[in-house]
Design a protein around this motif. Structure first.
Motif, PDB file in Angstrom:
ATOM      1  N   MET A 236      -2.737 -13.697 -19.457  1.00 30.74           N
ATOM      2  CA  MET A 236      -1.763 -13.274 -18.807  1.00 30.74           C
ATOM      3  C   MET A 236      -1.142 -11.959 -19.202  1.00 30.74           C
ATOM      4  SD  MET A 236       0.548 -17.062 -19.077  1.00 30.74           S
ATOM      5  CE  MET A 236       0.019 -17.964 -17.661  1.00 30.74           C
ATOM      6  N   GLU A 237      -1.419 -11.418 -20.468  1.00 26.03           N
ATOM      7  CA  GLU A 237      -0.633 -10.397 -20.849  1.00 26.03           C
ATOM      8  C   GLU A 237      -1.418  -9.332 -20.215  1.00 26.03           C
ATOM      9  OE1 GLU A 237       0.014 -10.170 -25.361  1.00 26.03           O
ATOM     10  OE2 GLU A 237      -0.400  -7.727 -25.248  1.00 26.03           O
ATOM     11  N   ILE A 238      -2.919  -9.348 -20.275  1.00 25.95           N
ATOM     12  CA  ILE A 238      -3.562  -7.999 -20.077  1.00 25.95           C
ATOM     13  C   ILE A 238      -3.607  -7.929 -18.231  1.00 25.95           C
ATOM     14  CG2 ILE A 238      -5.197  -7.931 -22.011  1.00 25.95           C
ATOM     15  CD1 ILE A 238      -7.239  -9.163 -20.353  1.00 25.95           C
ATOM     16  N   THR A 239      -3.400  -9.073 -17.791  1.00 23.55           N
ATOM     17  CA  THR A 239      -3.055  -8.939 -16.110  1.00 23.55           C
ATOM     18  C   THR A 239      -1.843  -8.665 -15.787  1.00 23.55           C
ATOM     19  OG1 THR A 239      -3.052 -11.347 -15.972  1.00 23.55           O
ATOM     20  CG2 THR A 239      -5.164 -10.154 -15.798  1.00 23.55           C
ATOM     21  N   GLY A 240      -0.854  -9.115 -16.478  1.00 25.96           N
ATOM     22  CA  GLY A 240       0.817  -8.863 -15.921  1.00 25.96           C
ATOM     23  C   GLY A 240       0.864 -10.037 -15.189  1.00 25.96           C
ATOM     24  N   GLU A 241      -0.035 -11.108 -14.800  1.00 27.80           N
ATOM     25  CA  GLU A 241       0.126 -12.381 -14.061  1.00 27.80           C
ATOM     26  C   GLU A 241       0.489 -13.532 -14.726  1.00 27.80           C
ATOM     27  OE1 GLU A 241      -0.416 -12.763 -10.447  1.00 27.80           O
ATOM     28  OE2 GLU A 241       0.622 -14.734 -11.390  1.00 27.80           O
ATOM     29  N   ASN A 242       1.368 -14.281 -14.348  1.00 29.26           N
ATOM     30  CA  ASN A 242       2.141 -15.376 -15.427  1.00 29.26           C
ATOM     31  C   ASN A 242       1.793 -16.626 -14.785  1.00 29.26           C
ATOM     32  OD1 ASN A 242       2.935 -13.892 -17.659  1.00 29.26           O
ATOM     33  ND2 ASN A 242       4.940 -13.282 -16.220  1.00 29.26           N
ATOM     34  N   LYS A 243       1.053 -16.691 -13.591  1.00 33.11           N
ATOM     35  CA  LYS A 243       0.800 -17.900 -12.850  1.00 33.11           C
ATOM     36  C   LYS A 243      -0.526 -18.274 -13.210  1.00 33.11           C
ATOM     37  CE  LYS A 243       0.827 -21.408  -9.403  1.00 33.11           C
ATOM     38  NZ  LYS A 243       0.112 -22.343 -10.176  1.00 33.11           N
ATOM     39  N   LEU A 244      -0.794 -19.649 -13.842  1.00 31.98           N
ATOM     40  CA  LEU A 244      -2.197 -20.100 -14.154  1.00 31.98           C
ATOM     41  C   LEU A 244      -2.589 -21.007 -13.111  1.00 31.98           C
ATOM     42  CD1 LEU A 244      -4.542 -20.154 -16.229  1.00 31.98           C
ATOM     43  CD2 LEU A 244      -3.524 -22.322 -17.340  1.00 31.98           C
ATOM     44  N   TYR A 245      -3.794 -20.649 -12.158  1.00 38.80           N
ATOM     45  CA  TYR A 245      -4.081 -21.475 -11.269  1.00 38.80           C
ATOM     46  C   TYR A 245      -5.108 -22.334 -11.819  1.00 38.80           C
ATOM     47  CZ  TYR A 245      -6.581 -22.411  -6.875  1.00 38.80           C
ATOM     48  OH  TYR A 245      -7.077 -23.313  -5.686  1.00 38.80           O
ATOM     49  N   ALA A 246      -6.090 -21.757 -12.463  1.00 41.86           N
ATOM     50  CA  ALA A 246      -7.004 -22.997 -12.743  1.00 41.86           C
ATOM     51  C   ALA A 246      -7.549 -22.480 -14.438  1.00 41.86           C
ATOM     52  CB  ALA A 246      -8.369 -22.791 -11.866  1.00 41.86           C
ATOM     53  N   ARG A 269       0.135 -28.472 -20.208  1.00 41.38           N
ATOM     54  CA  ARG A 269       1.270 -29.366 -19.274  1.00 41.38           C
ATOM     55  C   ARG A 269       2.307 -28.242 -18.770  1.00 41.38           C
ATOM     56  NH1 ARG A 269       1.990 -35.570 -20.150  1.00 41.38           N
ATOM     57  NH2 ARG A 269       3.241 -35.284 -18.358  1.00 41.38           N
ATOM     58  N   LYS A 270       2.866 -27.378 -19.644  1.00 38.43           N
ATOM     59  CA  LYS A 270       4.004 -26.586 -19.153  1.00 38.43           C
ATOM     60  C   LYS A 270       3.226 -25.427 -18.390  1.00 38.43           C
ATOM     61  CE  LYS A 270       6.198 -26.464 -23.592  1.00 38.43           C
ATOM     62  NZ  LYS A 270       6.331 -25.964 -24.967  1.00 38.43           N
ATOM     63  N   LEU A 271       1.991 -25.004 -18.702  1.00 38.42           N
ATOM     64  CA  LEU A 271       1.281 -23.947 -17.977  1.00 38.42           C
ATOM     65  C   LEU A 271       1.090 -24.557 -16.522  1.00 38.42           C
ATOM     66  CD1 LEU A 271      -1.022 -22.622 -20.703  1.00 38.42           C
ATOM     67  CD2 LEU A 271       0.789 -21.143 -19.491  1.00 38.42           C
ATOM     68  N   SER A 272       0.751 -25.936 -16.498  1.00 33.52           N
ATOM     69  CA  SER A 272       0.679 -26.598 -15.231  1.00 33.52           C
ATOM     70  C   SER A 272      -0.286 -25.844 -14.248  1.00 33.52           C
ATOM     71  CB  SER A 272       2.125 -26.670 -14.610  1.00 33.52           C
ATOM     72  OG  SER A 272       2.139 -27.589 -13.440  1.00 33.52           O
ATOM     73  N   PRO A 273      -1.607 -25.825 -14.692  1.00 38.14           N
ATOM     74  CA  PRO A 273      -2.536 -25.150 -13.841  1.00 38.14           C
ATOM     75  C   PRO A 273      -2.888 -26.224 -12.644  1.00 38.14           C
ATOM     76  CG  PRO A 273      -3.642 -26.072 -15.657  1.00 38.14           C
ATOM     77  CD  PRO A 273      -2.191 -26.163 -16.043  1.00 38.14           C
ATOM     78  N   GLU A 274      -3.298 -25.745 -11.264  1.00 39.91           N
ATOM     79  CA  GLU A 274      -3.442 -26.680 -10.200  1.00 39.91           C
ATOM     80  C   GLU A 274      -5.019 -27.352 -10.471  1.00 39.91           C
ATOM     81  OE1 GLU A 274      -2.893 -25.104  -6.382  1.00 39.91           O
ATOM     82  OE2 GLU A 274      -1.161 -23.592  -7.278  1.00 39.91           O
ATOM     83  N   LEU A 275      -5.915 -26.681 -11.340  1.00 37.44           N
ATOM     84  CA  LEU A 275      -7.291 -27.119 -11.636  1.00 37.44           C
ATOM     85  C   LEU A 275      -7.496 -26.999 -13.025  1.00 37.44           C
ATOM     86  CD1 LEU A 275     -10.120 -26.916  -9.476  1.00 37.44           C
ATOM     87  CD2 LEU A 275     -10.549 -26.330 -11.763  1.00 37.44           C
ATOM     88  N   ALA A 293      -3.399 -36.856 -18.853  1.00 34.68           N
ATOM     89  CA  ALA A 293      -2.049 -36.317 -18.777  1.00 34.68           C
ATOM     90  C   ALA A 293      -1.979 -35.335 -17.706  1.00 34.68           C
ATOM     91  CB  ALA A 293      -1.844 -35.292 -20.076  1.00 34.68           C
ATOM     92  N   MET A 294      -3.020 -35.022 -16.971  1.00 35.32           N
ATOM     93  CA  MET A 294      -3.207 -34.022 -15.791  1.00 35.32           C
ATOM     94  C   MET A 294      -4.014 -34.631 -14.663  1.00 35.32           C
ATOM     95  SD  MET A 294      -3.047 -30.580 -18.195  1.00 35.32           S
ATOM     96  CE  MET A 294      -2.551 -29.387 -16.759  1.00 35.32           C
ATOM     97  N   PRO A 295      -3.476 -36.066 -14.288  1.00 37.22           N
ATOM     98  CA  PRO A 295      -4.927 -36.575 -13.256  1.00 37.22           C
ATOM     99  C   PRO A 295      -4.917 -35.572 -12.000  1.00 37.22           C
ATOM    100  CG  PRO A 295      -2.612 -37.717 -13.357  1.00 37.22           C
ATOM    101  CD  PRO A 295      -2.433 -36.618 -14.235  1.00 37.22           C
ATOM    102  N   LYS A 296      -3.832 -35.130 -11.272  1.00 39.02           N
ATOM    103  CA  LYS A 296      -4.199 -34.503 -10.125  1.00 39.02           C
ATOM    104  C   LYS A 296      -4.865 -33.218 -10.290  1.00 39.02           C
ATOM    105  CE  LYS A 296      -1.580 -33.621  -6.678  1.00 39.02           C
ATOM    106  NZ  LYS A 296      -0.524 -33.184  -5.918  1.00 39.02           N
ATOM    107  N   ALA A 297      -4.830 -32.324 -11.600  1.00 38.93           N
ATOM    108  CA  ALA A 297      -5.545 -31.251 -11.772  1.00 38.93           C
ATOM    109  C   ALA A 297      -6.793 -31.446 -12.239  1.00 38.93           C
ATOM    110  CB  ALA A 297      -4.681 -30.220 -12.590  1.00 38.93           C
ATOM    111  N   PHE A 298      -7.080 -32.495 -12.979  1.00 34.22           N
ATOM    112  CA  PHE A 298      -8.515 -32.691 -13.648  1.00 34.22           C
ATOM    113  C   PHE A 298      -9.675 -32.860 -12.981  1.00 34.22           C
ATOM    114  CE2 PHE A 298     -11.541 -35.607 -15.636  1.00 34.22           C
ATOM    115  CZ  PHE A 298     -11.794 -34.667 -16.682  1.00 34.22           C
ATOM    116  N   LYS A 299     -10.509 -32.154 -13.047  1.00 37.74           N
ATOM    117  CA  LYS A 299     -11.819 -32.359 -12.366  1.00 37.74           C
ATOM    118  C   LYS A 299     -13.007 -32.434 -13.474  1.00 37.74           C
ATOM    119  CE  LYS A 299     -10.015 -31.600  -8.221  1.00 37.74           C
ATOM    120  NZ  LYS A 299      -9.205 -32.819  -7.846  1.00 37.74           N
TER     121      LYS A 299
END
Ligand SMILES: [Fe+2]
Ligand SMILES: [Fe+2]
Length: 312
Positions: A236-246, A269-275, A293-299
């Motif tokens: 996040m720091e090196i990209t300046g992007e704060n959304k964790l998608y996966a 859980r706080k970071l809440s990735p979609e995958l 803990a993260m049944p929807k995101a877990f693959k």
């Protein structure tokens, strides 16, 4: 310096991991190698205690293919690449997450099979001489990956402690900043210095980072010896992007103390990735806890699995 470019799409194929299950079914955006592929060949994908991932990013017409890590045996990754139908000549560059054998073993054979000069991105400490010492006094090793062996096999070593842009939206992490108070280095790993051995902070541990247009970051960890939360925060720091998608790859939680596991889970859980797709050294306990803990995101990861992630 922040790296702002983004990729349109990402495809990630699990070439080697600790687990293989050919009966798993596709579930968007996860495609499985599948039972039909398995039944149509007497030769099978194999699993090892090791990791190898094929990472393909695209931006408009531009496509770049990176092979990250090379499994535990000198043959396994080549066998799986062949069965998965990957043309080695189509690979643009190689990336080694760190200098542990379960990540570099097939590197030299892969270079020889590619048969032309190709960059190998790596942190300089990946070339340390290393061994493992166990609480009962046993030692195993030492091992050492040598730049000379890579160069002789056709690799062009690009050794850097800093992040490097590999393609639009694709970066190496460089050395990961360690800021959490609960993620600790692996105790059994030692490095050899002046004929003696000392604790090894495994500073060479790196991840690949993809910034996917309209979605956020995809963090691809090798072993995450710096800690998976540190690795995500660093990305996040090196990209300046704060959304964790996966987040995918080895989270190095196998055998971890319960308190470390609980704090890591809380942060994930706080970071809440979609995958989230834990692999390799994450271990069964941690993988199970993440799944619950993260049944929807877990693959579930399995050798031959492909993630097809579209930006926008
Ligand atoms: Fe490792
Ligand atoms: Fe590993």
């Amino acid at each position: 310096m922040a790296y702002r470019s983004k990729a349109d799409n990402l495809e990630l194929t699990v070439v080697m991991d600790n687990y293989v299950d050919v009966i798993l079914k596709d579930e968007d955006p996860v495609k499985r190698w599948g039972v039909k592929s398995a039944l149509s060949s007497p030769r099978q994908l194999i699993a090892e205690h090791g990791l190898s991932l094929l990472v393909e990013v695209s931006k408009g017409e531009l496509k770049r293919k990176v092979l990250m890590d090379f499994g535990y045996t000198e043959e396994g990754v080549l066998r799986n690449l062949e069965l998965l139908g990957v043309n080695l000549k189509s690979i643009d560059m190689l990336f080694l997450s760190h200098g542990h054998r379960d990540h570099y073993a097939a590197l030299i054979n892969v270079l020889k099979s590619i048969g032309r000069p190709i960059p190998v991105y790596v942190h300089p400490d990946a070339f340390n001489e290393r061994l493992f010492t166990f609480p009962d006094g046993d030692t195993i090793g030492p091992w050492q990956l040598k730049p000379k062996d890579i160069e002789e096999a056709g690799g062009v070593v690009v050794a850097s402690k800093n992040p490097i842009p590999l393609a639009p939206g694709l970066f190496t992490s460089g050395e990961v900043k360690r800021v959490t108070d609960f993620e600790k280095p692996m105790e059994v790993s030692k490095r050899v210095k002046d004929g003696l051995y000392e604790d090894d902070p495994i500073l060479d541990d790196q991840a690949l980072i993809v910034n996917l247009e309209g979605k956020g970051l995809v963090v691809i960890a090798g072993c995450a010896h710096a800690g998976i939360i540190n690795t995500i925060r660093h990305a996040m720091e090196i990209t300046g992007e704060n959304k964790l998608y996966a987040v995918v790859g080895g989270f190095h939680l196998s055998g971890a103390e319960a308190s470390i596991l609980d704090k890591t889970l809380e942060e994930l859980r706080k970071l809440s990735p979609e995958l989230i797709m834990p692999m390799h050294c994450t271990g069964f306990q941690a993988t199970l806890k993440i799944a619950l803990a993260m049944p929807k995101a877990f693959k579930l990861s399995s050798v031959g699995t492909k993630l097809v992630l579209k930006g926008g």
